[in-house]
Design a protein around this motif. Structure first.
Motif, PDB file in Angstrom:
ATOM      1  N   GLN A 272       5.030 -10.273 -57.846  1.00  0.00           N
ATOM      2  CA  GLN A 272       4.671  -9.066 -58.590  1.00  0.00           C
ATOM      3  C   GLN A 272       5.071  -7.808 -57.813  1.00  0.00           C
ATOM      4  OE1 GLN A 272       0.433  -8.246 -59.371  1.00  0.00           O
ATOM      5  NE2 GLN A 272       0.987  -7.893 -61.494  1.00  0.00           N
ATOM      6  N   ALA A 273       4.844  -7.815 -56.518  1.00  0.00           N
ATOM      7  CA  ALA A 273       5.234  -6.671 -55.692  1.00  0.00           C
ATOM      8  C   ALA A 273       6.757  -6.511 -55.679  1.00  0.00           C
ATOM      9  CB  ALA A 273       4.702  -6.844 -54.275  1.00  0.00           C
ATOM     10  N   ALA A 274       7.472  -7.634 -55.571  1.00  0.00           N
ATOM     11  CA  ALA A 274       8.940  -7.592 -55.591  1.00  0.00           C
ATOM     12  C   ALA A 274       9.456  -7.081 -56.928  1.00  0.00           C
ATOM     13  CB  ALA A 274       9.510  -8.982 -55.304  1.00  0.00           C
ATOM     14  N   ASN A 275       8.824  -7.530 -58.002  1.00  0.00           N
ATOM     15  CA  ASN A 275       9.188  -7.076 -59.337  1.00  0.00           C
ATOM     16  C   ASN A 275       9.041  -5.554 -59.442  1.00  0.00           C
ATOM     17  OD1 ASN A 275       9.463  -7.818 -62.465  1.00  0.00           O
ATOM     18  ND2 ASN A 275       7.844  -6.311 -62.264  1.00  0.00           N
ATOM     19  N   GLN A 276       7.954  -5.022 -58.873  1.00  0.00           N
ATOM     20  CA  GLN A 276       7.709  -3.583 -58.947  1.00  0.00           C
ATOM     21  C   GLN A 276       8.762  -2.800 -58.170  1.00  0.00           C
ATOM     22  OE1 GLN A 276       5.688  -2.257 -60.966  1.00  0.00           O
ATOM     23  NE2 GLN A 276       6.099  -0.146 -60.380  1.00  0.00           N
ATOM     24  N   ILE A 277       9.202  -3.324 -57.052  1.00  0.00           N
ATOM     25  CA  ILE A 277      10.246  -2.656 -56.268  1.00  0.00           C
ATOM     26  C   ILE A 277      11.547  -2.590 -57.068  1.00  0.00           C
ATOM     27  CG2 ILE A 277      11.753  -2.906 -54.257  1.00  0.00           C
ATOM     28  CD1 ILE A 277       9.302  -4.050 -52.762  1.00  0.00           C
ATOM     29  N   ALA A 278      11.981  -3.735 -57.592  1.00  0.00           N
ATOM     30  CA  ALA A 278      13.230  -3.775 -58.360  1.00  0.00           C
ATOM     31  C   ALA A 278      13.121  -2.933 -59.627  1.00  0.00           C
ATOM     32  CB  ALA A 278      13.574  -5.227 -58.724  1.00  0.00           C
ATOM     33  N   LEU A 279      11.939  -2.970 -60.248  1.00  0.00           N
ATOM     34  CA  LEU A 279      11.724  -2.197 -61.469  1.00  0.00           C
ATOM     35  C   LEU A 279      11.767  -0.694 -61.175  1.00  0.00           C
ATOM     36  CD1 LEU A 279      11.096  -2.199 -64.477  1.00  0.00           C
ATOM     37  CD2 LEU A 279       8.670  -2.407 -63.922  1.00  0.00           C
ATOM     38  N   TYR A 340      18.888  -4.031 -48.452  1.00  0.00           N
ATOM     39  CA  TYR A 340      18.282  -2.929 -47.694  1.00  0.00           C
ATOM     40  C   TYR A 340      17.314  -2.091 -48.528  1.00  0.00           C
ATOM     41  CZ  TYR A 340      22.268  -4.154 -44.753  1.00  0.00           C
ATOM     42  OH  TYR A 340      23.170  -4.842 -44.002  1.00  0.00           O
ATOM     43  N   LEU A 341      17.576  -1.969 -49.821  1.00  0.00           N
ATOM     44  CA  LEU A 341      16.758  -1.110 -50.678  1.00  0.00           C
ATOM     45  C   LEU A 341      15.274  -1.493 -50.699  1.00  0.00           C
ATOM     46  CD1 LEU A 341      19.246  -0.639 -53.663  1.00  0.00           C
ATOM     47  CD2 LEU A 341      18.551   1.100 -52.003  1.00  0.00           C
ATOM     48  N   PRO A 342      14.920  -2.791 -50.738  1.00  0.00           N
ATOM     49  CA  PRO A 342      13.483  -3.144 -50.784  1.00  0.00           C
ATOM     50  C   PRO A 342      12.702  -2.695 -49.555  1.00  0.00           C
ATOM     51  CG  PRO A 342      14.833  -5.020 -51.433  1.00  0.00           C
ATOM     52  CD  PRO A 342      15.763  -3.987 -50.874  1.00  0.00           C
ATOM     53  N   GLU A 343      13.384  -2.527 -48.418  1.00  0.00           N
ATOM     54  CA  GLU A 343      12.699  -2.169 -47.184  1.00  0.00           C
ATOM     55  C   GLU A 343      12.075  -0.780 -47.251  1.00  0.00           C
ATOM     56  OE1 GLU A 343      15.440  -2.717 -43.984  1.00  0.00           O
ATOM     57  OE2 GLU A 343      15.670  -4.872 -44.349  1.00  0.00           O
ATOM     58  N   MET A 344      12.569   0.074 -48.156  1.00  0.00           N
ATOM     59  CA  MET A 344      11.987   1.417 -48.302  1.00  0.00           C
ATOM     60  C   MET A 344      10.542   1.357 -48.778  1.00  0.00           C
ATOM     61  SD  MET A 344      14.958   3.760 -50.043  1.00  0.00           S
ATOM     62  CE  MET A 344      14.731   2.966 -51.643  1.00  0.00           C
ATOM     63  N   ILE A 361      10.487  -8.752 -49.806  1.00  0.00           N
ATOM     64  CA  ILE A 361      11.830  -8.203 -49.623  1.00  0.00           C
ATOM     65  C   ILE A 361      12.893  -9.199 -50.065  1.00  0.00           C
ATOM     66  CG2 ILE A 361      13.513  -7.475 -47.868  1.00  0.00           C
ATOM     67  CD1 ILE A 361      11.127  -6.172 -46.374  1.00  0.00           C
ATOM     68  N   SER A 362      12.698 -10.465 -49.736  1.00  0.00           N
ATOM     69  CA  SER A 362      13.654 -11.510 -50.110  1.00  0.00           C
ATOM     70  C   SER A 362      13.772 -11.644 -51.633  1.00  0.00           C
ATOM     71  CB  SER A 362      13.223 -12.846 -49.498  1.00  0.00           C
ATOM     72  OG  SER A 362      14.057 -13.894 -49.950  1.00  0.00           O
TER      73      SER A 362
END
Length: 458
Positions: A272-279, A340-344, A361-362
Motif C-alpha cells: 500500500q505504501a509503495a502504491n502511494q509512492i508510484a501513484l 531512485y524516485l521512491p527513495e524521496m 522501495i523495491s
C-alpha cells in the motif's frame, strides 16, 4: 494534413495551458508534500494517510468533475460575446459548487466507519480515522475554489488560479513543517498536522482567488447583481446535465486508482505504501496533460461558439500531439530513474523500519515502470475527454469510461493482484489496461463527432 498545421498551434496552446498546469500541480503537490513528510514518520503512517486520502480523492474527483461543466458553458458564451449569459452561469455554478462541497464533506464524514470493513491493517485504520476527519473538511473550500477557477478558465484567464495554488502550497509546506514536527511554539501533531495544514491552506487559496478576480477590471461586472433570488431552473439544469456525467467520468477514473489503494492494502502495508509512492508520481505527471485537457476544453468551446468546426478539430489534435510529446518525456524519466524516485518518500536513516522501507522501495520501483508505460494512454484519454467536454458531449464518454475502468481495468487488477504472485504489479497492470481502453474509445468518439460537425456544415 501537414504536421505544421498542428505545431503552429503549440504556442497558443501552451500560453493557455501552462498556468492551468501549474495550478493543477499545486493541487497535487499538497498531497505529495503530505506523503513525503508523513512517509518520513514511517510506512504505517504513509499507508494511513494514503487510505484516508483515498476517500477524499474520490469526493474531490466528483466535485472537480462537476465544476468542469462551468468552463465549456462560459467558453461558448465567451465565443458568442454574451456577458449576461456568462454572469448567470458563474453565479449559478458557484452556488452549486458550494452546496456540493458541503454535501461531499458530510458524506465522507459519516461514511468513515466503512474503513473498518475494507480489509485494511488495523494499525493503519486507527491512524487513518482522525486524519480523515480533518482533511475531509478541506473539500468545502476546494470545491468552492473550483467554481471560481472553472469560470476564469472559461474566460481564458488561467493565471489567477495558478497564483492561488502557489500561495496555497507555500502556506501548506510551512504549516506541515511546524505542525508535524512541532517547531517554535506550535504543537507537535504528527500526521494530523498535515491534515490541518491542508485545510487552512485551501481556505487561503479560496480567499485569494475571490479577491483577485473581484478586483480585476474585466471581471468586476461578473460580481455584480449576485443574489440567491436570481435562481433560474434552466441554467441549473444545464450545469447539472453537463456536470453530473463529467463528475462520474472523473469518479470512474479516480475510483479505479483508489481501488488500487484498497487492493494494495489487502496485499499488505508495504504494498500500500509503495502504491502511494508510484501513484503520487503518476498523479504529478498526469497534471501536465490534465492541464492540456482543460486548455482543449476551453479552445474547443470557443471554436464551437464561433461555429468553426475545422479549426476546432485542428486545435484538439494539436493539443493531443503536445500532450503525447510531454508524456513520452515523463515515461523516459520514469524508466531511467525508477530505482531512485521512491527513495524521496522514505527515511533511509530510520533503522526501526529499515526492512519494510527497503521492501516498499523495491515494489514502488516496479510500479513506476508500469506507470511509465501508461503515460501515453493517460495522456490521450484526458486530452480527448477535455475536447469532448468542450463539445458538451459528456453522456456517451461517461459510459465509455465506466466500461474501460470498471469492466476492463478493475477486474484485471483484482485477478492479477489478489490471485497471482504479481500482487501490486498485477494491480497496476489492470490500471494500464483500463487507461488504454479509455484512450481508444474516447478518441474514436471525438473523431466521429468532429467529422459529423464538419460534414454537416460543409
Amino acid at each position: 494534413m501537414r504536421l505544421s498545421v498542428y505545431t503552429k498551434e503549440f504556442s497558443n496552446n501552451l500560453k493557455l495551458a501552462y498556468p492551468i498546469i501549474l495550478g493543477m500541480l499545486g493541487h497535487t503537490l499538497v498531497g505529495i508534500v503530505d506523503n513525503i513528510m508523513v512517509g518520513k514518520l514511517g510506512p504505517t503512517e504513509l499507508a494511513a494517510a494514503s487510505l484516508a486520502n483515498s476517500f477524499v480523492f474520490i469526493a474531490m474527483s466528483i466535485g472537480i468533475g462537476f465544476s468542469t461543466a462551468i468552463t465549456p458553458l462560459v467558453a461558448e458564451a465567451d465565443g458568442e460575446k454574451n456577458v449576461e449569459k456568462e454572469r448567470t452561469i458563474f453565479h449559478h455554478g458557484l452556488v452549486l459548487c458550494t452546496i456540493l462541497g458541503i454535501a461531499l464533506f458530510s458524506i465522507i464524514y459519516f461514511s468513515k466507519p466503512l474503513i473498518v470493513y475494507m480489509g485494511q491493517p488495523e494499525a493503519v485504520v486507527e491512524m487513518a480515522k482522525p486524519f480523515l476527519d480533518v482533511v475531509a473538511f478541506s473539500l468545502i473550500p476546494l470545491i468552492m475554489f473550483q467554481g471560481y477557477k472553472q469560470f476564469a478558465d472559461g474566460k481564458s484567464e488561467t493565471k489567477v488560479a495558478m497564483w492561488a495554488n502557489l500561495l496555497c502550497n507555500i502556506v501548506h509546506v510551512f504549516l506541515n513543517i511546524v505542525l508535524i514536527y512541532g517547531l517554535w511554539f506550535f504543537p507537535k501533531m504528527g500526521m494530523l498536522g498535515a491534515a490541518y495544514g491542508t485545510v487552512i491552506s485551501r481556505f487561503v487559496m479560496l480567499i485569494f482567488i475571490h479577491l483577485s478576480l473581484k478586483h480585476k477590471e474585466r471581471f468586476q461586472t461578473y460580481f455584480e447583481q449576485f443574489s440567491f433570488s436570481e435562481y433560474r431552473k434552466d441554467i441549473v439544469k444545464k450545469i447539472v446535465n453537463l456536470g453530473l456525467p463529467s463528475a462520474m467520468q472523473m469518479f470512474f477514473e479516480v475510483a479505479l486508482f483508489t481501488g488500487a489503494v484498497w487492493l494494495s492494502g489487502v496485499v499488505g502495508t508495504t504494498s500500500q505504501a509503495a502504491n502511494q509512492i508510484a501513484l503520487s508520481l503518476a498523479t504529478f505527471t498526469f497534471m501536465f496533460v490534465s492541464g492540456f485537457g482543460v486548455a482543449g476544453m476551453v479552445r474547443v468551446g470557443n471554436f464551437k461558439g464561433a461555429q468553426d468546426f475545422e479549426g476546432l478539430r485542428i486545435v484538439a489534435r494539436s493539443i493531443l500531439l503536445l500532450a503525447l510529446i510531454v508524456q513520452v518525456f515523463f515515461a523516459l524519466v520514469f524508466v531511467i530513474f525508477h530505482s531512485y524516485l521512491p527513495e524521496m518518500f522514505m527515511n533511509a536513516e530510520n533503522m526501526a523500519h529499515l526492512k519494510d522501507n527497503a521492501e516498499v522501495i523495491s515494489i514502488a520501483s516496479q510500479l513506476i515502470i508500469i506507470a511509465a508505460i501508461f503515460q501515453i494512454s493517460d495522456g490521450i484519454q484526458v486530452v480527448v475527454l477535455g475536447a469532448l467536454r468542450g463539445l458538451q458531449d459528456v453522456k456517451i464518454p461517461m459510459y465509455m469510461t465506466f466500461v474501460s475502468y470498471w469492466l476492463i481495468g478493475f477486474p484485471i487488477s483484482i485477478y492479477l493482484g489478489l490471485y497471482t504472485n504479481l500482487k501490486a504489479v498485477g494491480i497496476w497492470i489492470g490500471l494500464l489496461a483500463g487507461l488504454t481502453a479509455a484512450a481508444i474509445f474516447l478518441y474514436l468518439r471525438f473523431n466521429h463527432l468532429s467529422n459529423k460537425l464538419i460534414t454537416r456544415n460543409s
